[in-house]
Scaffold this motif. Structure first.
Motif, PDB file in Angstrom:
ATOM      1  N   ASN A 156       0.991  -1.137  -0.310  1.00 28.85           N
ATOM      2  CA  ASN A 156      -0.109  -0.206   0.184  1.00 28.85           C
ATOM      3  C   ASN A 156       1.055   1.174  -0.208  1.00 28.85           C
ATOM      4  O   ASN A 156       0.430   2.078  -0.357  1.00 28.85           O
ATOM      5  CB  ASN A 156      -1.074  -0.118   1.139  1.00 28.85           C
ATOM      6  N   SER A 157       1.881   1.203   0.650  1.00 27.96           N
ATOM      7  CA  SER A 157       3.169   2.286   0.121  1.00 27.96           C
ATOM      8  C   SER A 157       4.088   2.570  -0.908  1.00 27.96           C
ATOM      9  O   SER A 157       4.726   3.781  -0.864  1.00 27.96           O
ATOM     10  CB  SER A 157       4.123   2.164   1.315  1.00 27.96           C
ATOM     11  N   TRP A 192      -7.525  -5.061   5.256  1.00 24.89           N
ATOM     12  CA  TRP A 192      -7.217  -4.339   4.182  1.00 24.89           C
ATOM     13  C   TRP A 192      -5.398  -4.399   4.142  1.00 24.89           C
ATOM     14  O   TRP A 192      -4.638  -4.517   4.409  1.00 24.89           O
ATOM     15  CB  TRP A 192      -7.311  -2.898   4.751  1.00 24.89           C
ATOM     16  N   GLY A 222      -1.387  -4.446   3.537  1.00 19.74           N
ATOM     17  CA  GLY A 222      -0.694  -3.152   4.500  1.00 19.74           C
ATOM     18  C   GLY A 222       0.743  -3.736   2.984  1.00 19.74           C
ATOM     19  O   GLY A 222       0.387  -3.022   1.983  1.00 19.74           O
ATOM     20  N   LEU A 238      -6.329   2.386   5.361  1.00 21.83           N
ATOM     21  CA  LEU A 238      -6.239   4.011   6.234  1.00 21.83           C
ATOM     22  C   LEU A 238      -6.605   5.129   6.021  1.00 21.83           C
ATOM     23  O   LEU A 238      -7.827   4.974   5.862  1.00 21.83           O
ATOM     24  CB  LEU A 238      -5.194   4.105   4.658  1.00 21.83           C
ATOM     25  N   ASP A 239      -6.224   6.062   7.159  1.00 17.56           N
ATOM     26  CA  ASP A 239      -6.749   7.350   7.253  1.00 17.56           C
ATOM     27  C   ASP A 239      -6.841   8.331   6.270  1.00 17.56           C
ATOM     28  O   ASP A 239      -5.821   8.455   6.189  1.00 17.56           O
ATOM     29  CB  ASP A 239      -6.786   7.656   9.035  1.00 17.56           C
ATOM     30  N   SER A 240      -7.348   8.366   5.498  1.00 20.04           N
ATOM     31  CA  SER A 240      -7.884   9.872   4.751  1.00 20.04           C
ATOM     32  C   SER A 240      -7.425  10.933   4.808  1.00 20.04           C
ATOM     33  O   SER A 240      -6.850  11.931   4.229  1.00 20.04           O
ATOM     34  CB  SER A 240      -8.535   9.583   3.557  1.00 20.04           C
ATOM     35  N   ASP A 284      -5.022  11.809   7.219  1.00 15.88           N
ATOM     36  CA  ASP A 284      -3.780  11.812   7.503  1.00 15.88           C
ATOM     37  C   ASP A 284      -2.300  11.924   6.937  1.00 15.88           C
ATOM     38  O   ASP A 284      -2.258  11.335   5.889  1.00 15.88           O
ATOM     39  CB  ASP A 284      -3.295  10.398   9.017  1.00 15.88           C
ATOM     40  N   ASN A 318      -0.438   9.537   4.782  1.00 12.79           N
ATOM     41  CA  ASN A 318      -1.060   8.215   3.926  1.00 12.79           C
ATOM     42  C   ASN A 318      -0.947   8.811   2.426  1.00 12.79           C
ATOM     43  O   ASN A 318      -1.591   7.901   1.758  1.00 12.79           O
ATOM     44  CB  ASN A 318      -2.248   8.003   4.661  1.00 12.79           C
ATOM     45  N   LYS A 368      -0.467   7.090  -0.801  1.00 19.00           N
ATOM     46  CA  LYS A 368      -0.706   4.900  -0.080  1.00 19.00           C
ATOM     47  C   LYS A 368      -1.581   5.027  -0.885  1.00 19.00           C
ATOM     48  O   LYS A 368      -2.722   5.673  -1.007  1.00 19.00           O
ATOM     49  CB  LYS A 368      -0.640   5.346   1.504  1.00 19.00           C
ATOM     50  N   CYS A 427      -5.456   2.073  -0.643  1.00 21.08           N
ATOM     51  CA  CYS A 427      -6.861   2.013   0.625  1.00 21.08           C
ATOM     52  C   CYS A 427      -7.073   0.560  -0.249  1.00 21.08           C
ATOM     53  O   CYS A 427      -7.862   1.206  -1.293  1.00 21.08           O
ATOM     54  CB  CYS A 427      -7.150   3.157   1.161  1.00 21.08           C
TER      55      CYS A 427
END
Length: 176
Positions: free
Chosen positions: A88-89, A130, A132, A142-144, A146, A149, A152, A154
């Motif tokens: 995801n990163s 989800w 990772g 993932l918190d949209s 933040d 993120n 990244k 999701c």
């Protein structure tokens, strides 16, 4: 080579009674007309199935070592499809997963999403998961909001059926 089945049957062969065993693995046309038997898992070997019947998989070279249960990403490697760890990163969405570990440059058997990944551990039955990093799963989206993120992926992968089974969905992903 598969081991001989434990159950057999008696048949008359050239006027004599002989014990015969079902075929657990087929060598092809030479085995036409023979009776079949299940393997050590109680299932028919894929070599006994007709063309077009079998696991819905894609075989592709792995461009890195990938562990069992890991989610993978298809990509073009010098014009040939390869698989690598989904993450995801770094913009690598999950396209499927492996049930068995594979070495770098080896042929990977990739199972598509919308099936059950039975090679995981530590899942909570009924919980959603989800994508990772490094082909793994995380238990929260993932918190949209933040800023860490941004960029990244999701991607919801599915819901745990047991501690080792994730019923996957092909829901797509969003880039945050």
């Amino acid at each position: 080579m598969a081991t001989q089945p434990t159950q057999g049957f008696l048949a008359r062969v050239s006027g004599k009674t002989k014990q015969l065993f079902g075929l657990a693995v087929s060598a092809g046309a030479a085995d036409a007309g023979k009776l079949v038997a299940t393997d050590s898992t109680g299932k028919l070997d894929m070599s006994l199935m007709p063309v077009g019947i079998g696991a819905n998989t894609i075989i592709a070279p792995a461009s890195e070592a990938i562990g069992a249960g890991k989610f993978v990403n298809f990509y073009s490697n010098a014009g040939a499809m390869n698989v690598r760890l989904a993450d995801n990163s770094n913009g690598r969405p999950a396209d499927g997963y492996l049930k068995d570990a594979v070495a770098n440059a080896a042929a990977a058997t990739v199972y598509p999403l919308d099936t059950t990944n039975t090679a995981l551990t530590g899942l909570t039955p009924g919980a959603r998961y989800w994508l990772g990093t490094a082909g793994g799963v995380i238990s929260a989206a993932l918190d949209s909001t933040d800023t860490a993120n941004v960029g990244k992926l999701c991607q919801e992968l599915g819901v745990a059926k047991s501690a080792t089974e994730l019923v996957t969905d092909d829901l797509g992903y969003i880039t945050l």
